[in-house]
Write an enzyme that holds these catalytic residues in place. Structure first.
Site, mmCIF file in Angstrom:
data_model
loop_
_atom_site.group_PDB
_atom_site.id
_atom_site.type_symbol
_atom_site.label_atom_id
_atom_site.label_comp_id
_atom_site.label_asym_id
_atom_site.label_seq_id
_atom_site.Cartn_x
_atom_site.Cartn_y
_atom_site.Cartn_z
ATOM 1 N N HIS A 78 34.572 34.810 39.560
ATOM 2 C CA HIS A 78 33.967 33.657 38.902
ATOM 3 C C HIS A 78 32.621 33.998 38.270
ATOM 4 C CE1 HIS A 78 33.787 29.379 38.110
ATOM 5 N NE2 HIS A 78 32.591 29.294 38.653
ATOM 6 N N ASP B 97 39.251 35.253 39.335
ATOM 7 C CA ASP B 97 38.452 34.068 39.645
ATOM 8 C C ASP B 97 39.243 33.154 40.568
ATOM 9 O OD1 ASP B 97 36.838 31.804 39.657
ATOM 10 O OD2 ASP B 97 36.438 31.881 37.503
ATOM 11 N N SER C 273 31.990 27.184 33.752
ATOM 12 C CA SER C 273 32.656 26.554 34.885
ATOM 13 C C SER C 273 32.830 25.063 34.599
ATOM 14 C CB SER C 273 31.864 26.811 36.174
ATOM 15 O OG SER C 273 32.643 26.530 37.297
#
Length: 705
Positions: free
Chosen positions: A674, A642, A555
């Site tokens: 995600h 995501d 991320s």
């Protein structure tokens, strides 16, 4: 076909020109953002096929690692029961099943707070299965629970399910007496829905088009969702909204927050349709959170805030007059970052960080003294999981370290005694003494000392005795701290001689609020250079060497990976970037994309500020892929659904890397979000895929313990 003969997919160049602040940028791969386009889906499918073919030689190793993870895990197991009302609540896992099973059993003796010792192989008297994730997931490739709550009287359960990975949950309500669902179906909710104290209503939130939780709703059980009442909505796109009841059941608290500012509202729980009243009106840059207690017969609020207190202080105010006199309970102390306070009838739990480690203490209402709960390991992670009960004699703690498996304690507050309830079994003869952990310090270019946490298997020698394969992890954003916790999967690296390290770089929260401030906005480059300086330190000190060093982050940590690949490609043999935020400038320039406006407090606003634009452009990985350098091998992992970091970012990045000859792979989960794939076996296989790739890169694929 040999792997050398394989040719990677080539994304078409379909240039568009993006102009901001007089700067024109050609973007050849933005067309990949069209998620439903047949060409895009075909390209992602081709990327997956190429990645599978390029890594086919690792299939036996992947299978071995999967079996190692599986073989170390007690597949049929029970969590430690938690008490609420007349029941003990716990979860089961069953060998061969992907998802947990949520259960409860009646409390035999209301005066006994010792959780029953349940055997996974034996029937539990009076057990009631509340929700079987395997049943709910049947027919779906993805399954995730976003809400799960039980009414105070134990007769109703709400649950929110996502079967796509986009973090939009369908909420339902179950009658636990009749064992059947009500007709209530609420689509498109956010996570965290809860019952009102009387169980007659449900409070939930929904998101706007930018995936921002912005509205709080009140639903009456047994009615059509179309008639739900809107309790609160926040029009400012910089703020998220959440809601929940105080443990005392006195108030509904509606919280509104950005990265730097917060505001909380109270609604009396016995009059939920009343107008929410602000506790402290919002002021830019001031953050606070509250909990309700009763001290000396008076309703009070304990408020944790940073108004003139960088690392926060804790004050107490009258609930009837929160803007009135503030009694300082725990004063601000630089370097001790106060994180949370949670009130119970007789005392409160405080959580904070000091010297780079998490701490938990008990706050005495009468004296304002905090008694810290001590642990004797050099590195560890600890946190209070709390209790739904208002007046428990114990608090539940979760503890782990690099070498100590996840452990559950109850802390007897009156006796100041830790009571071991369970330690995660690690099958196959795991012996913690065979592994070592320590904290070392690297020095950044500006003289800042960066903490680095290490773990290794002792039989392969102490780190620094000779260069070894090393797996270096980093994050460094949102004041999020990466804890030195336990991992069963990581043992498959350690047993093959790999050292695992965490670089606690600026931008995270490990060393207090200033540590975060020094790694965000126009200081963001510190995050990247800190990581590079840690890697250089580990090489210079003989822990590893560049051809045996793999970096990983996910991320915002994926942004870190992309940045360091550009800054110091010569330092790394490989980089794993999970759901990576590598096209940061494009995303943060577009306020129509999910979360963009909220993110301006973290990264800056390049749309309106030319200085921020220039700064972000100078480090955004996609913008700064370099010609004429040899990149490390790169594995980018993403998910089609995501909603936080779109798949298009790594897809564009990999296409650009291929232009300069980089060996880059893209793996896109076509039904996931995600957090990646759902289901524990799927997750183990996913991690086995990544670990096998890492071992191949560092030349340890065939090593065993």
């Amino acid at each position: 076909m040999t792997t050398d003969a394989l040719q990677p997919p080539v994304a078409d160049a379909r240039p568009i020109i993006r102009t901001h602040h007089g700067d024109a940028v050609e973007d050849r791969y933005e067309w990949l953002r069209a998620k439903e386009d047949a060409d895009v889906l075909a390209h992602l499918t081709a990327e997956n096929s190429f990645t599978e073919a390029r890594t086919a030689h690792l299939e036996p190793l992947r299978e071995r690692i999967f079996e190692e993870i599986k073989g170390r895990t007690l597949e049929t197991d029970l969590s430690v029961p938690s008490r609420r009302g007349d029941w003990w609540y716990y979860a089961r896992t069953v060998e061969g099943r992907q998802y947990g099973i949520h259960c409860r059993a009646p409390i035999a003796d209301p005066s006994d707070w010792t959780p029953p010792l349940l055997s996974p192989d034996s029937d539990v008297p009076g057990e009631q299965v509340l929700l079987d994730g395997n049943v709910e997931a049947d027919g779906h490739e993805f399954f995730s629970l976003g809400s799960l709550d039980i009414s105070n009287d134990g007769t109703r359960m709400l649950y929110g399910v996502d079967t796509a990975g986009d973090e939009r949950y369908t909420l339902r309500i179950r009658d636990l007496v009749a064992g059947a669902d009500f007709g209530d179906v609420i689509e498109g909710t956010f996570s965290g829905a809860v019952f009102s104290p009387d169980g007659r209503h449900v409070v939930y939130t929904t998101v706007d088009d930018a995936w921002r939780p912005d509205t709080v709703w009140l639903h009456e059980v047994g009615t059509d969702a179309a008639s739900d009442r809107k309790l609160f909505t926040e029009p400012d796109e910089r703020y998220w909204v959440g809601a929940g009841f105080t443990r005392s059941d006195k108030y509904l608290v509606i919280g509104v927050g950005s990265s730097i500012t917060s505001e909380e509202f109270l609604v009396d729980a016995d009059d939920l349709t009343a107008e929410p009243r602000a506790v402290w009106p919002r002021r830019e840059g001031v953050e606070y959170s509250l909990t309700h207690a009763v001290v000396g017969g008076e309703d009070v609020l304990y408020i944790l805030h940073n108004d003139g207190a960088l690392d926060f202080e804790l004050v107490r105010v009258a609930a009837s007059d929160p803007m009135g006199e503030r009694h300082v309970v725990v004063p601000h102390e630089p370097g001790r970052r106060l994180l949370d306070v949670s009130a119970y009838r007789d005392w409160a739990i405080t959580e904070y960080r000091r010297d780079g480690l998490a701490r938990v203490g008990i706050l005495d209402y009468a004296t304002d003294a905090v008694r810290e709960i001590g642990f004797d390991e050099e590195l560890y992670a600890v946190g209070a999981s709390g209790s739904a009960e208002w007046a428990p004699p114990v608090i539940r703690l979760g503890f782990a370290s690099f070498v100590t498996p996840s452990t559950v304690f109850d802390y007897d507050v009156e006796r100041a005694q830790l009571l071991l309830r369970k330690q995660q079994p690690v099958l196959g003869g795991y012996d913690a003494t065979e592994y070592g952990q320590e904290r070392v310090w690297a020095t950044a270019a500006d003289g800042t000392r960066i903490p680095v946490s290490l773990v290794w298997k002792r039989s392969h020698g102490h780190p620094g005795d000779a260069p070894r394969p090393l797996h270096l992890y980093g994050y460094g954003s949102y004041e999020h701290s990466i804890e030195p916790g336990f991992s069963v999967a990581r043992l498959s690296l350690l047993d093959r001689g790999v050292i695992f390290a965490i670089a606690h770089v600026r931008g995270g929260g490990e060393m207090g609020r200033q540590w975060y401030e020094d790694g965000k906005l126009l200081a963001k480059r510190n995050t990247f250079t800190d990581f590079v300086d840690v890697a250089r330190h580990l090489v210079d000190q003989g822990y590893t060497q560049p051809d045996r060093l793999v970096a990983e982050g996910g991320s915002a940590g994926g942004l870190l990976m992309g940045a360091v690949a550009n800054l110091a490609p010569e330092l790394f043999a490989g980089i794993v970037a999970g759901v990576p935020f590598v096209d940061a400038l494009t995303t943060i320039l577009d306020p129509s994309l999910p979360l963009t406006v909220i993110e301006w407090d973290e990264w800056g606003d390049p749309l309106h500020n030319p200085d921020v634009y220039a700064y972000m452009k100078s480090y955004s990985p996609y913008e700064n892929v370099r010609e004429g350098v040899t990149y490390p091998r790169i594995l980018a992992v993403t998910s089609l659904n995501d909603t936080r970091v779109f798949y298009v970012e790594p897809a564009k990045w990999v296409a650009r890397l291929r232009e300069v000859g980089a060996d880059a792979l893209l793996k896109c989960e076509m039904v996931a979000g995600h957090g990646g794939v759902s289901g524990r076996y799927n997750s183990w296989r996913e991690r086995a895929f990544e670990l096998a790739w890492i071992l191949d890169v560092v030349g340890a694929a065939e090593l065993t313990s």
